[in-house]
Structures are given as structure tokens and as C-alpha cells.
Design an enzyme around this catalytic site. Sequence first.
Site, PDB file in Angstrom:
ATOM      1  N   SER A 176       0.815  -1.213   0.000  1.00 35.71           N
ATOM      2  CA  SER A 176       0.000   0.000   0.000  1.00 35.71           C
ATOM      3  C   SER A 176       0.851   1.268   0.000  1.00 35.71           C
ATOM      4  O   SER A 176       1.611   1.509  -0.919  1.00 35.71           O
ATOM      5  CB  SER A 176      -0.958  -0.043   1.189  1.00 35.71           C
ATOM      6  OG  SER A 176      -1.884   1.005   1.152  1.00 35.71           O
ATOM      7  N   ASP A 180      -2.664   6.250  -3.625  1.00 32.52           N
ATOM      8  CA  ASP A 180      -1.542   5.631  -2.910  1.00 32.52           C
ATOM      9  C   ASP A 180      -0.950   4.524  -3.771  1.00 32.52           C
ATOM     10  O   ASP A 180      -1.399   4.288  -4.897  1.00 32.52           O
ATOM     11  CB  ASP A 180      -1.979   5.116  -1.536  1.00 32.52           C
ATOM     12  CG  ASP A 180      -2.987   3.970  -1.621  1.00 32.52           C
ATOM     13  OD1 ASP A 180      -3.648   3.834  -2.666  1.00 32.52           O
ATOM     14  OD2 ASP A 180      -3.116   3.225  -0.634  1.00 32.52           O
ATOM     15  N   ASP A 184      -0.948   1.266  -3.966  1.00 34.51           N
ATOM     16  CA  ASP A 184      -1.715   0.163  -4.548  1.00 34.51           C
ATOM     17  C   ASP A 184      -3.055   0.598  -5.109  1.00 34.51           C
ATOM     18  O   ASP A 184      -3.829  -0.229  -5.592  1.00 34.51           O
ATOM     19  CB  ASP A 184      -1.901  -0.967  -3.531  1.00 34.51           C
ATOM     20  CG  ASP A 184      -2.897  -0.640  -2.432  1.00 34.51           C
ATOM     21  OD1 ASP A 184      -3.010   0.554  -2.081  1.00 34.51           O
ATOM     22  OD2 ASP A 184      -3.539  -1.570  -1.912  1.00 34.51           O
ATOM     23  N   ASP A 244      -5.866   1.910  -3.753  1.00 29.76           N
ATOM     24  CA  ASP A 244      -7.178   1.768  -3.107  1.00 29.76           C
ATOM     25  C   ASP A 244      -7.571   3.004  -2.306  1.00 29.76           C
ATOM     26  O   ASP A 244      -8.620   3.008  -1.658  1.00 29.76           O
ATOM     27  CB  ASP A 244      -7.243   0.505  -2.241  1.00 29.76           C
ATOM     28  CG  ASP A 244      -6.289   0.512  -1.055  1.00 29.76           C
ATOM     29  OD1 ASP A 244      -5.492   1.469  -0.926  1.00 29.76           O
ATOM     30  OD2 ASP A 244      -6.346  -0.436  -0.251  1.00 29.76           O
TER      31      ASP A 244
END
Length: 440
Positions: free
Chosen positions: A99, A237, A239, A241
Amino acid sequence: MARKLFGTDGVRGVAGEFLSAELALALGKAATRQAGGEGTRVLIIRDTRQSGEMLEAAVASGVSAAGGEALLGGVLPTPAAPLLIARYGLSLAAVLSASHNPYQDNGIKFFAGDGYKLSDEDELAIEDALEHPSASDGAKEIGHIRDLRGAPEDYLRELHSRFSDLDLKGVDVLLDCANGATFKVAPEIFRRLGATVSVLADSPDGHNINDGCGSTHMDGMVERMQAERHDIGFAFDGDGDRVLGVDRSGQIVDGDELMALATLHLRDSGRLSGNGVAVTVMTNYGFHAAMEQAGIAVETTRVGDRYVLEELRARGWTLGGEQSGHIIEMGFNRTGDGTAGALLTLEALAGRDLADRDAMAKLPQRLVNVRVRDREAIAHATEVDAAVREAERELAGRGRVLIRPSGTEPLVRVMVEAPTEQEAQEVCGRLVALVERELA
């Protein structure tokens, strides 16, 4: 059995050290067996970290060793996993990402065949399989590893289908892709919907993911918005999400404000099931005040999109999210989707300027992390508890106080929201001094 490997968002750690190739292989094998074993088709996607290819190979080897078929989707945002599971009729997906963490870290999280992250029970079963390997764990037939061509295009089709009525012609958008998993797909969907798109942090090299960019490092985005006067900006961010917004003046618009816009929009268009929204304890008091005025129910959960999602499922509600930028629209996806969240914001604005937003009045917030000897000791700090109750009486109907231990570090987080910056700072300062005296 207590969880040892899985946290609130999968298994995460320094790649090559805690998160080794051996552990990744074992997780891939155990998760595949848990999902059905031989013949199980498993999607594997990753972000842009240097360690992603190593972990991809290891997890795929574990899937194959369990007799499954590993489908390599390449670099894609985390929210692509549930959508592609449904599109291809898969039993499992593994997402390789840490993340918003720096590139040295990586992680593995699994999504089940229903598109939701694995249950606690399934994660415990996987840990148990790793702790107690059996001679019968091997497959009679070794499975396959295949490239899944067209996965990015299929994710884009899902986004385009959801937002097919959104016309962005004439909208000048700046995107910060964090040198992460959105660096190709996010600009592309905005262009397909007609926007004029400028992009920063879209040149990943394996080391620069989240490095001074993305939703956790907004200075570069703010400077570009102020200098170039784009209509609107969005930062994702690593990743993909999470999303935060920036208006044309360079003002950061956090997840609370984006959620307020989306909530009222979905309510007005008859798509807010249950007339309610789920948020976390970090959500600004101004959000609660705005929703109360609008007659919309709000349910508050622990910090973490996992807990927001649990509440949405339990209540059959459509929308939930976090101040950090997770926005979950259950009618579209079963996890936070930064790109979809950005498009939902533009849909809610319906041509209006983000700088003119009026869905909520955000209260000034003061947040201080206090390093302590034992973060759990806050639960028994009676003097601190009394001071918190006194501050709550002081701010009753005008703000709020939240003191909680960090989930991962020896910290106690002290947060105060009040009608003015000065009052928030004064109340927070008193509480911080007391926590330091009692617990530091």
C-alpha cells in the site's frame, strides 16, 4: 489460535527478510489448498515495487505446487482483484503490495471467490497449515502458471461501464499516481471519459513508489495545482485503493469531504441503500454534523477499511470509507478503489467546482502521536480518562476528543476537534501533557 502472520490487511513486512520468497511460496500453496486445491484458478497482481516480481514468482510457484492455475495479471491496483474475480469466475486472488509503505516493504493479501478479503477463519486456517505442514499437502498433479493477457483492459472496462454517463470533456485533471499501481490505468480511464489529463509520479522504477508522492505526500501535487491551475487534482496511494482530492486553489480535500459529497449524491439519486454510511472513529465531527442535518444514519467503526466493509455487509449499505481516502461503493466494488472514488467525486460534483464544495463544514483537528512505554496502558489510565471526559463535556455538541493506542507502534494518538484551531490546540495540548506525564 491467535493470528501471527496476518494483520488487518494481509501479511506485510520487509521484502526478502520477513516476507521471504519461501514464505510467499508457502502462503500461495496454503491459500490455494484452502480455496479448493487442484484446479483452483488464482489471479496474482502486484504493484511496482522491486520485490514484486520475486514474490509473484514465489506465490505462483506455491499455487502450482498445490495443483492450481496461477494467472499473472501484472501491475494493477488492488481494487482490480475483486472485479476480475467476478469477471473471470475465479476462486482466489493474491495481491502483492504494501500500500502506502516505502518500497522496501511488501505484502500479500488474498481475496476469496466472492470478491471479499479472506475471513479471519480462512486466514487462521492458512496460518495453521503453515505451522503444521503435512506429507499429504502436495498435489497429485502440478498446476500451471500463465500470463493473463488483457487484465488491465478488463479492469478499465469495468470502470468505464460504471461511469459511462460521466462526461469529462473540458475538465482539466491532474493525477498523482504515486509511481504505483495506478500509473497506467488511472490516466487512461480519465482520458477515455474525455478529460484533459496531466500526470505526475507515473514513472515507477521499483524504488520510487510512494517516495515523496501520492496520497501520503501531497506537497508536489499542491504545488502543481497552484502553479498550473488545473480544474481538479487526485492523488492515489501505491496500490490504488485510496484517493485524496485537491481543489483548483491547492486545498487538500480528504476522504471525509469526498465521502460527504458522495453520500449526498447517492442519496439524492436514490442509490444510498439503507440511507446510511459507515465511517471510522477518525472521521471528522463535521461529517457527523452534516449527515445528522441531512437525515442520514452514520455507523462508526474501528480504524481500517476492513471494519468499514464488515459494517456495510452487516447492514446491507452501499457506501463507506475513511478519512485517509478509502472509499467503498458496494454497488461497484468490494474494496476501496481510488480511481473509482475520484470518478465518483466528479459524478457527485456534476460540473461544479470542488473549491465550492459545501457537503460538510470540516472542524479544525489537532492530532498528536505520543510515544509511550506501553500503548495498552492507556486503557487503565484513570486520570487520563477523567480528563478526556471533562474535555468531552467542554466540547459537547461542538467537537470531540479521541485517544487511542496505535495498532502497530508504541504510540498513543491524541486527537481533538473543535470549532477553532486555537481551542483544538489548547485542549489537545492539555491531554498530550497528561499522557506524557502518566505513560511516557
